[in-house]
Scaffold this active site. Structure first.
Site, PDB file in Angstrom:
ATOM      1  N   LEU A  55      54.526-103.675 -32.850  1.00 20.97           N
ATOM      2  CA  LEU A  55      54.426-102.227 -32.709  1.00 20.97           C
ATOM      3  C   LEU A  55      53.009-101.829 -33.098  1.00 20.97           C
ATOM      4  CD1 LEU A  55      57.738-101.036 -34.477  1.00 20.97           C
ATOM      5  CD2 LEU A  55      57.324-101.189 -32.023  1.00 20.97           C
ATOM      6  N   ASP A  56      52.487-100.788 -32.468  1.00 16.43           N
ATOM      7  CA  ASP A  56      51.176-100.281 -32.862  1.00 16.43           C
ATOM      8  C   ASP A  56      51.202 -99.889 -34.338  1.00 16.43           C
ATOM      9  OD1 ASP A  56      50.315-100.520 -30.238  1.00 16.43           O
ATOM     10  OD2 ASP A  56      50.833 -98.450 -29.731  1.00 16.43           O
ATOM     11  N   LYS A  57      50.048 -99.926 -34.953  1.00 22.40           N
ATOM     12  CA  LYS A  57      49.928 -99.585 -36.376  1.00 22.40           C
ATOM     13  C   LYS A  57      50.661 -98.282 -36.709  1.00 22.40           C
ATOM     14  CE  LYS A  57      46.515 -98.003 -39.745  1.00 22.40           C
ATOM     15  NZ  LYS A  57      45.094 -97.603 -39.941  1.00 22.40           N
TER      16      LYS A  57
END
Length: 225
Positions: A55-57
């Protein structure tokens, strides 16, 4: 949320980087996993041990992590064959006229800004996103989103492409949209959203060793709720 000898499932908070990269050598999810699972090194690769998807940050929500080579191989195969069901909740600008829709636009590197993805890429890969209305708030809408492919930033790019960027998205959002919000209280709330309002809320897969159907949900984090 769950752990056995083969895998674990966790609810990642926004702001946590999944694996080490340039500028993020420590303090990542992988660093925490290596401390928690002492036999994890080498599972799926040295740099990203146990990581099957990411998942993106600044995206919160559900992640499954492999603890053995057999689990990593089995999960990776399910992801590759699009057998894993992932449902996200996204708070977006605007009020879509339809109750549901499907976005079928290729996603690849932006032709000019190399750190961004785009539907106008010269080498875009096939990407499909389905969405439906979860709740309407007038000037913003909560969408339930399923991805049929897992391209980088796919949901954010696709929703921006149809004119409904994710609230708080500093890369693909439109700063002017927030100024068009009439209600000052709502506008102030939205300005306080310091990350993209995107949450991986539901994850469904088959356990790669026991073959049991696994089904997990994660409630909206406080900032989105």
């Amino acid at each position: 949320l769950y752990e056995d000898q083969d895998l674990l499932v966790l609810d990642k908070p926004a702001g946590l980087v999944v694996h080490p990269a340039a500028g993020h050598g420590e303090g990542t999810l992988v660093n925490a996993l290596l401390f928690h699972c002492r036999d994890l090194p080498g599972i799926g690769g040295v740099m990203r041990p146990g990581i099957v998807h990411r998942l993106d940050k600044d995206t919160s929500g559900l992640l499954v992590v492999a603890k053995t080579d057999a689990a990593h191989s089995g999960l990776a195969s399910q992801f590759k064959q699009h057998q894993v069901r992932k449902t996200y909740l996204a708070l977006v600008y605007g009020d879509p006229g339809e109750e549901q829709g499907r976005i079928d636009l290729p996603v690849g590197r932006h032709p000019l800004e190399r750190k961004k993805m785009s539907t106008k890429s010269r080498r875009g890969k096939e990407a499909a996103t389905s969405w439906r209305i979860a709740e309407r708030f007038g000037e913003v809408t909560l969408l339930s989103v399923d991805i049929e492919t897992g391209r980088t930033h796919q949901i954010r790019v696709h929703l921006a492409a149809i004119g409904h960027p994710v609230v708080g998205d500093g890369v693909y959002g439109s700063p002017k949209r927030i100024n068009a919000i009439a209600d000052p209280a709502v506008r102030a709330r939205l300005k306080g959203m310091s990350r993209q309002a995107l949450h991986a809320a539901h994850l469904q897969f088959v356990h790669p060793l026991t073959r049991k159907e696994m089904d997990f949900s994660a409630a909206l984090p406080e900032d989105m709720a």
